[in-house]
Every structure is written in C-alpha cells, then in structure tokens.
Scaffold this motif. Structure first.
Motif, PDB file in Angstrom:
ATOM      1  N   THR A   1       0.816  -1.214   0.000  1.00  0.00           N
ATOM      2  CA  THR A   1       0.000   0.000   0.000  1.00  0.00           C
ATOM      3  C   THR A   1       0.849   1.263   0.000  1.00  0.00           C
ATOM      4  O   THR A   1       0.317   2.362  -0.045  1.00  0.00           O
ATOM      5  CB  THR A   1      -0.952   0.025   1.208  1.00  0.00           C
ATOM      6  N   GLY A   2       2.182   1.103   0.028  1.00  0.00           N
ATOM      7  CA  GLY A   2       3.058   2.254  -0.150  1.00  0.00           C
ATOM      8  C   GLY A   2       3.194   2.654  -1.599  1.00  0.00           C
ATOM      9  O   GLY A   2       3.727   3.719  -1.910  1.00  0.00           O
ATOM     10  N   SER A   3       2.706   1.800  -2.517  1.00  0.00           N
ATOM     11  CA  SER A   3       2.669   2.141  -3.941  1.00  0.00           C
ATOM     12  C   SER A   3       1.239   2.469  -4.335  1.00  0.00           C
ATOM     13  O   SER A   3       0.278   1.958  -3.739  1.00  0.00           O
ATOM     14  CB  SER A   3       3.188   0.976  -4.791  1.00  0.00           C
ATOM     15  N   LYS A   4       1.075   3.276  -5.343  1.00  0.00           N
ATOM     16  CA  LYS A   4      -0.266   3.690  -5.743  1.00  0.00           C
ATOM     17  C   LYS A   4      -1.090   2.516  -6.251  1.00  0.00           C
ATOM     18  O   LYS A   4      -2.271   2.371  -5.916  1.00  0.00           O
ATOM     19  CB  LYS A   4      -0.179   4.797  -6.803  1.00  0.00           C
ATOM     20  N   VAL A   5      -0.469   1.650  -7.058  1.00  0.00           N
ATOM     21  CA  VAL A   5      -1.202   0.496  -7.588  1.00  0.00           C
ATOM     22  C   VAL A   5      -1.589  -0.453  -6.453  1.00  0.00           C
ATOM     23  O   VAL A   5      -2.732  -0.923  -6.379  1.00  0.00           O
ATOM     24  CB  VAL A   5      -0.373  -0.236  -8.664  1.00  0.00           C
ATOM     25  N   GLY A   6      -0.651  -0.738  -5.552  1.00  0.00           N
ATOM     26  CA  GLY A   6      -0.952  -1.613  -4.429  1.00  0.00           C
ATOM     27  C   GLY A   6      -2.028  -1.043  -3.524  1.00  0.00           C
ATOM     28  O   GLY A   6      -2.896  -1.764  -3.019  1.00  0.00           O
ATOM     29  N   PHE A   7      -1.992   0.271  -3.325  1.00  0.00           N
ATOM     30  CA  PHE A   7      -3.012   0.944  -2.516  1.00  0.00           C
ATOM     31  C   PHE A   7      -4.391   0.780  -3.144  1.00  0.00           C
ATOM     32  O   PHE A   7      -5.379   0.471  -2.460  1.00  0.00           O
ATOM     33  CB  PHE A   7      -2.648   2.422  -2.388  1.00  0.00           C
ATOM     34  N   LEU A   8      -4.466   0.966  -4.451  1.00  0.00           N
ATOM     35  CA  LEU A   8      -5.746   0.812  -5.147  1.00  0.00           C
ATOM     36  C   LEU A   8      -6.212  -0.640  -5.135  1.00  0.00           C
ATOM     37  O   LEU A   8      -7.407  -0.916  -4.963  1.00  0.00           O
ATOM     38  CB  LEU A   8      -5.620   1.327  -6.585  1.00  0.00           C
ATOM     39  N   GLN A   9      -5.297  -1.581  -5.313  1.00  0.00           N
ATOM     40  CA  GLN A   9      -5.664  -2.997  -5.270  1.00  0.00           C
ATOM     41  C   GLN A   9      -6.251  -3.354  -3.907  1.00  0.00           C
ATOM     42  O   GLN A   9      -7.277  -4.034  -3.824  1.00  0.00           O
ATOM     43  CB  GLN A   9      -4.432  -3.864  -5.552  1.00  0.00           C
ATOM     44  N   ALA A  10      -5.606  -2.900  -2.843  1.00  0.00           N
ATOM     45  CA  ALA A  10      -6.104  -3.198  -1.501  1.00  0.00           C
ATOM     46  C   ALA A  10      -7.480  -2.589  -1.287  1.00  0.00           C
ATOM     47  O   ALA A  10      -8.384  -3.236  -0.729  1.00  0.00           O
ATOM     48  CB  ALA A  10      -5.130  -2.666  -0.455  1.00  0.00           C
ATOM     49  N   THR A  11      -7.660  -1.355  -1.728  1.00  0.00           N
ATOM     50  CA  THR A  11      -8.942  -0.681  -1.552  1.00  0.00           C
ATOM     51  C   THR A  11     -10.056  -1.442  -2.262  1.00  0.00           C
ATOM     52  O   THR A  11     -11.127  -1.708  -1.687  1.00  0.00           O
ATOM     53  CB  THR A  11      -8.864   0.760  -2.078  1.00  0.00           C
ATOM     54  N   VAL A  12      -9.807  -1.818  -3.515  1.00  0.00           N
ATOM     55  CA  VAL A  12     -10.841  -2.508  -4.290  1.00  0.00           C
ATOM     56  C   VAL A  12     -11.131  -3.889  -3.710  1.00  0.00           C
ATOM     57  O   VAL A  12     -12.293  -4.253  -3.477  1.00  0.00           O
ATOM     58  CB  VAL A  12     -10.411  -2.619  -5.767  1.00  0.00           C
ATOM     59  N   GLU A  13     -10.085  -4.669  -3.453  1.00  0.00           N
ATOM     60  CA  GLU A  13     -10.303  -6.054  -3.042  1.00  0.00           C
ATOM     61  C   GLU A  13     -10.880  -6.159  -1.630  1.00  0.00           C
ATOM     62  O   GLU A  13     -11.741  -7.008  -1.370  1.00  0.00           O
ATOM     63  CB  GLU A  13      -9.007  -6.846  -3.179  1.00  0.00           C
ATOM     64  N   LEU A  14     -10.437  -5.305  -0.726  1.00  0.00           N
ATOM     65  CA  LEU A  14     -11.006  -5.341   0.620  1.00  0.00           C
ATOM     66  C   LEU A  14     -12.431  -4.807   0.631  1.00  0.00           C
ATOM     67  O   LEU A  14     -13.275  -5.288   1.395  1.00  0.00           O
ATOM     68  CB  LEU A  14     -10.133  -4.556   1.589  1.00  0.00           C
ATOM     69  N   ALA A  15     -12.722  -3.838  -0.233  1.00  0.00           N
ATOM     70  CA  ALA A  15     -14.097  -3.347  -0.334  1.00  0.00           C
ATOM     71  C   ALA A  15     -15.030  -4.451  -0.840  1.00  0.00           C
ATOM     72  O   ALA A  15     -16.157  -4.602  -0.350  1.00  0.00           O
ATOM     73  CB  ALA A  15     -14.160  -2.133  -1.259  1.00  0.00           C
ATOM     74  N   LEU A  16     -14.545  -5.235  -1.794  1.00  0.00           N
ATOM     75  CA  LEU A  16     -15.372  -6.313  -2.333  1.00  0.00           C
ATOM     76  C   LEU A  16     -15.681  -7.380  -1.295  1.00  0.00           C
ATOM     77  O   LEU A  16     -16.696  -8.078  -1.394  1.00  0.00           O
ATOM     78  CB  LEU A  16     -14.677  -6.947  -3.542  1.00  0.00           C
ATOM     79  N   LYS A  17     -14.831  -7.529  -0.277  1.00  0.00           N
ATOM     80  CA  LYS A  17     -15.044  -8.534   0.760  1.00  0.00           C
ATOM     81  C   LYS A  17     -15.975  -8.047   1.866  1.00  0.00           C
ATOM     82  O   LYS A  17     -16.391  -8.841   2.714  1.00  0.00           O
ATOM     83  CB  LYS A  17     -13.699  -8.946   1.375  1.00  0.00           C
ATOM     84  N   ARG A  18     -16.312  -6.773   1.844  1.00  0.00           N
ATOM     85  CA  ARG A  18     -17.136  -6.211   2.918  1.00  0.00           C
ATOM     86  C   ARG A  18     -18.592  -6.629   2.756  1.00  0.00           C
ATOM     87  O   ARG A  18     -19.160  -6.541   1.661  1.00  0.00           O
ATOM     88  CB  ARG A  18     -17.019  -4.688   2.896  1.00  0.00           C
ATOM     89  N   SER A  19     -19.213  -7.022   3.865  1.00  0.00           N
ATOM     90  CA  SER A  19     -20.615  -7.437   3.813  1.00  0.00           C
ATOM     91  C   SER A  19     -21.553  -6.258   3.593  1.00  0.00           C
ATOM     92  O   SER A  19     -22.649  -6.422   3.052  1.00  0.00           O
ATOM     93  CB  SER A  19     -20.993  -8.154   5.110  1.00  0.00           C
ATOM     94  N   ASP A  20     -21.139  -5.046   3.986  1.00  0.00           N
ATOM     95  CA  ASP A  20     -22.044  -3.899   3.886  1.00  0.00           C
ATOM     96  C   ASP A  20     -22.012  -3.230   2.524  1.00  0.00           C
ATOM     97  O   ASP A  20     -23.031  -2.694   2.067  1.00  0.00           O
ATOM     98  CB  ASP A  20     -21.721  -2.870   4.978  1.00  0.00           C
ATOM     99  N   ILE A  21     -20.875  -3.252   1.839  1.00  0.00           N
ATOM    100  CA  ILE A  21     -20.773  -2.537   0.564  1.00  0.00           C
ATOM    101  C   ILE A  21     -20.295  -3.411  -0.592  1.00  0.00           C
ATOM    102  O   ILE A  21     -20.309  -2.984  -1.734  1.00  0.00           O
ATOM    103  CB  ILE A  21     -19.826  -1.326   0.684  1.00  0.00           C
ATOM    104  N   GLY A  22     -19.857  -4.627  -0.274  1.00  0.00           N
ATOM    105  CA  GLY A  22     -19.232  -5.465  -1.296  1.00  0.00           C
ATOM    106  C   GLY A  22     -20.128  -5.749  -2.487  1.00  0.00           C
ATOM    107  O   GLY A  22     -19.698  -5.644  -3.637  1.00  0.00           O
ATOM    108  N   LYS A  23     -21.375  -6.111  -2.243  1.00  0.00           N
ATOM    109  CA  LYS A  23     -22.280  -6.469  -3.331  1.00  0.00           C
ATOM    110  C   LYS A  23     -22.529  -5.280  -4.252  1.00  0.00           C
ATOM    111  O   LYS A  23     -22.441  -5.394  -5.479  1.00  0.00           O
ATOM    112  CB  LYS A  23     -23.603  -6.990  -2.773  1.00  0.00           C
ATOM    113  N   ALA A  24     -22.834  -4.132  -3.667  1.00  0.00           N
ATOM    114  CA  ALA A  24     -23.120  -2.940  -4.477  1.00  0.00           C
ATOM    115  C   ALA A  24     -21.884  -2.508  -5.253  1.00  0.00           C
ATOM    116  O   ALA A  24     -21.978  -2.107  -6.422  1.00  0.00           O
ATOM    117  CB  ALA A  24     -23.603  -1.801  -3.580  1.00  0.00           C
ATOM    118  N   PHE A  25     -20.718  -2.598  -4.626  1.00  0.00           N
ATOM    119  CA  PHE A  25     -19.486  -2.193  -5.296  1.00  0.00           C
ATOM    120  C   PHE A  25     -19.155  -3.142  -6.438  1.00  0.00           C
ATOM    121  O   PHE A  25     -18.708  -2.708  -7.504  1.00  0.00           O
ATOM    122  CB  PHE A  25     -18.343  -2.156  -4.280  1.00  0.00           C
TER     123      PHE A  25
END
Length: 306
Positions: free
Chosen positions: A265-289
């Motif tokens: 997450t110290g790199s821009k691409v890694g930061f974006l990957q973490a944001t997208v993939e962890l958001a997709l795993k969230r029960s509250d927002i994952g489906k909509a995202f």
C-alpha cells in the motif's frame, strides 16, 4: 508459543510491537504533504490501523510508534476523541460510538520521535530503551497482509520454534528483486528457512534468491547492538537488512514464507488494489461495489482519459 529466553533462562512473552511511521510518504505526494501516508484510508480505515489490529490479534499488547514531524494525526487517531464521542452519543449512533471508542482501547501506545529520516534500521534503533532486553516485533504499515492467520502471528509461531530472529518473506519476480532485501536460505521445514545471507536491493543477476523480506519481523534484542555498529549507506541511512546481516554473524536468523494476500500500500497500484479487493469482501458494501465494477466500460474510460 511465542516466547524468547530471558537472562535467567526463563521464557518471556513477546509483548511489544514497533511501528516505524516517520517516513515522508513521497510516493503519495501531494496527498501526503500535510497528512501522514499511514493515515490514508483503505475503504474507511487508515492503513496503520490494519497493522495495529493485526498486532493486537496476534497477542502483542504494547504498540511503539516511531514518528516524525507532521505525524500528530497518528497519535490523535489512537487517542480518545471526547467531543466526537459526545456527538455520536447524543445522536444515538451506538455502533459508530463503539467503533470509535474501540480504536483507543486496542492496546498500550508509546510514541518516540525519529528526528531525521535516517533509515529503517535507525528507526528500530531509537526504540532501544523502550523495548529493553526482550524480543519484539516490527510491523511496516505499507505491507497490508490479508490472511486467515495474522501475518505477524505466523512469524511469532516460527520464533517460538527456534527462539531466534525471524523475517517474513514472499516470493517476487526477478524483475522486482532490486526493490527489496533478499535472503539466501537453507530450507529447514515447509516454507521456513535458516538464513545464510541477506542482500539489500540486489540486481536480478546478483540476487541469491527471489525471496523478498516484507514488513513483518520478530527480532531478538541483540539486533540493537548490531544496528548501532552498522554504518550508514551511501544515502546516509542505516538499513535494517544490513543490521540483520551483521546479526547473522553472531546468531541464527530464520525466515518464513507468509500465507495470505499481500498488498504494497506504499505504492499507488498496491493501494488501489487493496482498496478494491477489501471493499469487495465487505458485507455492507461489497455487493453494491461489485455491481458497480461490473457495469464499468473500462475500455471507454481509458479512451476518455486519453
């Protein structure tokens, strides 16, 4: 068992976790001009909180932050926010109130300044009087590791087997080795190596392996003396890898391949990957995202950007 040998031969629990967070965050300028990079949110939680929660989940209860100028937001984040708590209580937002309160109750926090950007090894060295003569963990918030078993717990488990310093490693491509400290090692068990050498940022031709050191360590207190004797590099920085190499001449050092998904997450691409993939795993927002991402016309977006 995550214990190291004390002076009298007894076993002492690894309790302390060091977080070097004094870096300038230049890879994320201008966002980090007035904000610590460790406080950049991944979904709705700052990167440093993921690492602290990992340490707490692994049984570490004393958090030592090595900060620098402009890092007050980190200390404030892990402190009480009385006014905010009062507002949330008045508005009867009980879930948010409890979440905010929990942050300040995670563990015992200590803060010390690294007065100049003199390298990761130097950042660890300034904690010497806080750590004392006991083994301790080091976690780098830039490495966010999503794993069933907390990454630092995996390192602690290997430390418990060998009672020696243990480094976390991950395989990288040959093209990437110049970005990392790389180990040479002798396999002693599945995914575990006794380290025979360490090289800081070697060329692909000179790299002894493709096993890169990533931001999880459990270190014996002898590392402090090794770091104190380690000369600065050409940039004037004391590198932790070089200190570990000096330590290797005095006692065994081990490495363990982490299991889990690692994000830089110290790199821009890694930061974006973490944001997208962890958001997709969230029960509250994952489906909509997920539905939003499915609906994106990425080819059209690239064309519009050009």
């Amino acid at each position: 068992m995550d214990h190291g040998r004390g002076d009298e031969g007894s076993w002492v629990k690894v309790r302390k976790a060091v977080f070097p967070v004094a870096g300038l965050g230049t890879r994320f300028l201008p966002a980090t001009k007035a904000q610590p990079k460790e406080m950049l949110p991944i979904v709705d939680k700052p990167a440093i909180q993921y690492a602290v929660e990992e340490a707490i989940a692994a049984g570490l209860d004393t958090i030592i932050m090595v900060t620098g100028r402009g890092k007050d937001a980190i200390e404030n984040h892990f402190d009480r926010a009385v006014e905010l708590e009062q507002v949330l209580d008045t508005q009867q937002k009980a879930d948010l109130l409890r979440e905010v309160q929990t942050i300040s109750e995670l563990g015992t926090f200590c803060y010390i300044r690294q007065k100049a950007p003199l390298g990761l090894g130097h950042a660890v060295l300034v904690t010497r009087h806080l750590v004392g003569e006991e083994p301790f963990a080091v976690l780098l918030a830039d490495d966010l590791i999503d794993a069933r078993v907390p990454a630092i717990r995996q390192v602690l488990d290997v430390f418990g087997q060998f009672h020696a310093s243990v480094l976390a490693v991950c395989p990288v491509s040959r093209e990437e080795v110049a970005r990392y400290g790389i180990i040479a090692g002798r396999p002693v068990a599945a995914g575990i190596y006794q380290v025979t050498d360490l090289v800081e940022k070697p060329s692909p031709e000179e790299a002894p392996s493709n096993l890169a050191i990533v931001g999880r360590y459990v270190l014996t207190p002898e590392i402090f003396e090794a770091l104190a004797e380690t000369p600065a590099d050409a940039r004037g920085e004391v590198q932790l890898t070089n200190g570990l190499r000096r330590l290797l001449g005095r006692q065994a050092v081990y490495a363990v391949e982490l299991t889990g998904r690692r994000y830089d997450t110290g790199s821009k691409v890694g930061f974006l990957q973490a944001t997208v993939e962890l958001a997709l795993k969230r029960s509250d927002i994952g489906k909509a995202f997920r539905e939003y991402l499915k609906g994106l016309d990425l080819d059209a977006g690239v064309a519009d950007g050009e």
